[in-house]
Design a protein around this motif. Structure first.
Motif, PDB file in Angstrom:
ATOM      1  N   MET A  54      34.214  28.178  45.299  1.00 56.59           N
ATOM      2  CA  MET A  54      34.108  29.624  45.293  1.00 56.59           C
ATOM      3  C   MET A  54      33.341  30.059  44.040  1.00 56.59           C
ATOM      4  O   MET A  54      33.593  29.563  42.951  1.00 56.59           O
ATOM      5  CB  MET A  54      35.519  30.236  45.297  1.00 56.59           C
ATOM      6  N   THR A  55      32.440  30.993  44.223  1.00 56.10           N
ATOM      7  CA  THR A  55      31.656  31.490  43.091  1.00 56.10           C
ATOM      8  C   THR A  55      32.357  32.702  42.458  1.00 56.10           C
ATOM      9  O   THR A  55      33.268  33.291  43.051  1.00 56.10           O
ATOM     10  CB  THR A  55      30.248  31.924  43.532  1.00 56.10           C
ATOM     11  N   PHE A  56      31.902  33.072  41.275  1.00 54.43           N
ATOM     12  CA  PHE A  56      32.436  34.249  40.597  1.00 54.43           C
ATOM     13  C   PHE A  56      32.276  35.483  41.471  1.00 54.43           C
ATOM     14  O   PHE A  56      33.213  36.258  41.643  1.00 54.43           O
ATOM     15  CB  PHE A  56      31.717  34.451  39.253  1.00 54.43           C
ATOM     16  N   ASN A  57      31.070  35.669  42.028  1.00 51.97           N
ATOM     17  CA  ASN A  57      30.805  36.843  42.862  1.00 51.97           C
ATOM     18  C   ASN A  57      31.683  36.875  44.113  1.00 51.97           C
ATOM     19  O   ASN A  57      32.054  37.950  44.584  1.00 51.97           O
ATOM     20  CB  ASN A  57      29.329  36.925  43.234  1.00 51.97           C
ATOM     21  N   GLU A  58      32.009  35.717  44.657  1.00 47.30           N
ATOM     22  CA  GLU A  58      32.898  35.674  45.816  1.00 47.30           C
ATOM     23  C   GLU A  58      34.334  36.001  45.410  1.00 47.30           C
ATOM     24  O   GLU A  58      35.015  36.773  46.079  1.00 47.30           O
ATOM     25  CB  GLU A  58      32.857  34.289  46.472  1.00 47.30           C
ATOM     26  N   LYS A  59      34.772  35.430  44.314  1.00 49.74           N
ATOM     27  CA  LYS A  59      36.154  35.626  43.857  1.00 49.74           C
ATOM     28  C   LYS A  59      36.433  37.075  43.476  1.00 49.74           C
ATOM     29  O   LYS A  59      37.507  37.591  43.743  1.00 49.74           O
ATOM     30  CB  LYS A  59      36.460  34.705  42.680  1.00 49.74           C
ATOM     31  N   TYR A  60      35.465  37.731  42.850  1.00 49.49           N
ATOM     32  CA  TYR A  60      35.688  39.083  42.337  1.00 49.49           C
ATOM     33  C   TYR A  60      34.873  40.148  43.083  1.00 49.49           C
ATOM     34  O   TYR A  60      34.563  41.191  42.531  1.00 49.49           O
ATOM     35  CB  TYR A  60      35.372  39.118  40.842  1.00 49.49           C
ATOM     36  N   LYS A  61      34.575  39.885  44.349  1.00 56.76           N
ATOM     37  CA  LYS A  61      33.707  40.774  45.123  1.00 56.76           C
ATOM     38  C   LYS A  61      34.224  42.205  45.201  1.00 56.76           C
ATOM     39  O   LYS A  61      33.445  43.138  45.385  1.00 56.76           O
ATOM     40  CB  LYS A  61      33.475  40.206  46.520  1.00 56.76           C
ATOM     41  N   ASP A  62      35.518  42.417  45.027  1.00 58.74           N
ATOM     42  CA  ASP A  62      36.090  43.756  45.098  1.00 58.74           C
ATOM     43  C   ASP A  62      36.204  44.434  43.739  1.00 58.74           C
ATOM     44  O   ASP A  62      36.759  45.522  43.625  1.00 58.74           O
ATOM     45  CB  ASP A  62      37.473  43.704  45.760  1.00 58.74           C
ATOM     46  N   ASN A  63      35.685  43.796  42.697  1.00 55.38           N
ATOM     47  CA  ASN A  63      35.778  44.352  41.352  1.00 55.38           C
ATOM     48  C   ASN A  63      34.366  44.636  40.828  1.00 55.38           C
ATOM     49  O   ASN A  63      33.691  43.757  40.296  1.00 55.38           O
ATOM     50  CB  ASN A  63      36.522  43.378  40.431  1.00 55.38           C
ATOM     51  N   ALA A  64      33.924  45.882  40.987  1.00 58.05           N
ATOM     52  CA  ALA A  64      32.552  46.256  40.625  1.00 58.05           C
ATOM     53  C   ALA A  64      32.243  45.995  39.160  1.00 58.05           C
ATOM     54  O   ALA A  64      31.142  45.552  38.824  1.00 58.05           O
ATOM     55  CB  ALA A  64      32.307  47.725  40.953  1.00 58.05           C
ATOM     56  N   LEU A  65      33.206  46.243  38.278  1.00 62.15           N
ATOM     57  CA  LEU A  65      32.975  46.019  36.852  1.00 62.15           C
ATOM     58  C   LEU A  65      32.703  44.547  36.559  1.00 62.15           C
ATOM     59  O   LEU A  65      31.728  44.218  35.876  1.00 62.15           O
ATOM     60  CB  LEU A  65      34.168  46.505  36.025  1.00 62.15           C
ATOM     61  N   LEU A  66      33.532  43.678  37.089  1.00 64.62           N
ATOM     62  CA  LEU A  66      33.342  42.248  36.813  1.00 64.62           C
ATOM     63  C   LEU A  66      32.046  41.722  37.413  1.00 64.62           C
ATOM     64  O   LEU A  66      31.345  40.926  36.779  1.00 64.62           O
ATOM     65  CB  LEU A  66      34.533  41.436  37.311  1.00 64.62           C
ATOM     66  N   ILE A  67      31.709  42.176  38.599  1.00 63.97           N
ATOM     67  CA  ILE A  67      30.450  41.742  39.230  1.00 63.97           C
ATOM     68  C   ILE A  67      29.263  42.216  38.402  1.00 63.97           C
ATOM     69  O   ILE A  67      28.349  41.439  38.100  1.00 63.97           O
ATOM     70  CB  ILE A  67      30.347  42.257  40.686  1.00 63.97           C
ATOM     71  N   LYS A  68      29.270  43.499  38.007  1.00 61.21           N
ATOM     72  CA  LYS A  68      28.143  44.046  37.237  1.00 61.21           C
ATOM     73  C   LYS A  68      28.013  43.353  35.880  1.00 61.21           C
ATOM     74  O   LYS A  68      26.902  43.040  35.456  1.00 61.21           O
ATOM     75  CB  LYS A  68      28.301  45.548  37.034  1.00 61.21           C
ATOM     76  N   THR A  69      29.130  43.140  35.198  1.00 60.16           N
ATOM     77  CA  THR A  69      29.050  42.526  33.870  1.00 60.16           C
ATOM     78  C   THR A  69      28.668  41.051  33.954  1.00 60.16           C
ATOM     79  O   THR A  69      27.961  40.552  33.086  1.00 60.16           O
ATOM     80  CB  THR A  69      30.358  42.706  33.074  1.00 60.16           C
ATOM     81  N   PHE A  70      29.101  40.378  34.998  1.00 61.59           N
ATOM     82  CA  PHE A  70      28.726  38.970  35.185  1.00 61.59           C
ATOM     83  C   PHE A  70      27.231  38.856  35.454  1.00 61.59           C
ATOM     84  O   PHE A  70      26.533  38.049  34.829  1.00 61.59           O
ATOM     85  CB  PHE A  70      29.528  38.368  36.348  1.00 61.59           C
ATOM     86  N   ASN A  71      26.724  39.678  36.355  1.00 59.93           N
ATOM     87  CA  ASN A  71      25.299  39.648  36.670  1.00 59.93           C
ATOM     88  C   ASN A  71      24.455  40.084  35.472  1.00 59.93           C
ATOM     89  O   ASN A  71      23.374  39.547  35.236  1.00 59.93           O
ATOM     90  CB  ASN A  71      25.004  40.480  37.912  1.00 59.93           C
ATOM     91  N   PHE A  72      24.972  41.053  34.706  1.00 60.23           N
ATOM     92  CA  PHE A  72      24.287  41.467  33.484  1.00 60.23           C
ATOM     93  C   PHE A  72      24.201  40.290  32.510  1.00 60.23           C
ATOM     94  O   PHE A  72      23.154  40.036  31.919  1.00 60.23           O
ATOM     95  CB  PHE A  72      25.008  42.655  32.830  1.00 60.23           C
ATOM     96  N   ALA A  73      25.293  39.558  32.359  1.00 59.29           N
ATOM     97  CA  ALA A  73      25.304  38.398  31.457  1.00 59.29           C
ATOM     98  C   ALA A  73      24.273  37.354  31.903  1.00 59.29           C
ATOM     99  O   ALA A  73      23.571  36.774  31.064  1.00 59.29           O
ATOM    100  CB  ALA A  73      26.701  37.783  31.394  1.00 59.29           C
ATOM    101  N   LEU A  74      24.178  37.123  33.198  1.00 54.37           N
ATOM    102  CA  LEU A  74      23.172  36.184  33.698  1.00 54.37           C
ATOM    103  C   LEU A  74      21.762  36.657  33.336  1.00 54.37           C
ATOM    104  O   LEU A  74      20.912  35.854  32.918  1.00 54.37           O
ATOM    105  CB  LEU A  74      23.299  36.014  35.213  1.00 54.37           C
ATOM    106  N   ASN A  75      21.517  37.948  33.492  1.00 53.45           N
ATOM    107  CA  ASN A  75      20.202  38.503  33.158  1.00 53.45           C
ATOM    108  C   ASN A  75      19.943  38.448  31.652  1.00 53.45           C
ATOM    109  O   ASN A  75      18.806  38.232  31.228  1.00 53.45           O
ATOM    110  CB  ASN A  75      20.077  39.930  33.688  1.00 53.45           C
ATOM    111  N   ILE A  76      20.980  38.640  30.853  1.00 53.01           N
ATOM    112  CA  ILE A  76      20.846  38.527  29.395  1.00 53.01           C
ATOM    113  C   ILE A  76      20.496  37.091  29.014  1.00 53.01           C
ATOM    114  O   ILE A  76      19.669  36.853  28.129  1.00 53.01           O
ATOM    115  CB  ILE A  76      22.138  38.995  28.681  1.00 53.01           C
TER     116      ILE A  76
END
Length: 120
Positions: free
Chosen positions: A1-23
């Motif tokens: 299971m990926t982070f995005n799959e595990k936390y798909k219902d948590n917009a904050l965690l998804i946005k901050t995780f994807n932001f970290a990847l972009n950083i």
């Protein structure tokens, strides 16, 4: 299971995780250009936003939850500073999308804190 799959219902965690990847991608680009100092500072603050947001999910109280999110806001402020420097300097790659993402994350954090304080 990926982070995005595990936390798909948590917009904050998804946005901050994807932001970290972009950083990570952006700071790798800075390091390739030998801009190590700002790259390191930005990598730390930019990835800490998501780490603190994730940590808030296991807060021991409402006050602890708010405190952890306020730490995330401090990291947003620091990352924003480094990105503003990059944006203002002609020899740095564009970071406008990162600044836009950061603005959205800040709005989400502030909304969550305000809603939590109201007891909803």
């Amino acid at each position: 299971m990926t982070f995005n799959e595990k936390y798909k219902d948590n917009a904050l965690l998804i946005k901050t995780f994807n932001f970290a990847l972009n950083i990570i991608d952006y700071t790798n680009e800075l390091q390739d250009q030998k801009k190590f100092v700002i790259a390191n500072q930005l990598l730390k603050s930019g990835t800490s936003i998501g780490a603190n947001s994730k940590e808030s999910q296991n807060a021991e109280s409402k006050a602890d939850f708010i405190h952890k999110l306020k730490i995330a806001i401090k990291e947003v402020d620091e990352a924003e500073y480094w990105l503003f420097l990059c944006d203002a300097h002609s020899e740095y790659p564009s970071c406008k999308l990162l600044l836009n993402d950061l603005s959205e994350i800040l709005k989400i954090l502030n909304k969550i804190i305000a809603t939590t304080k109201m007891g909803k």
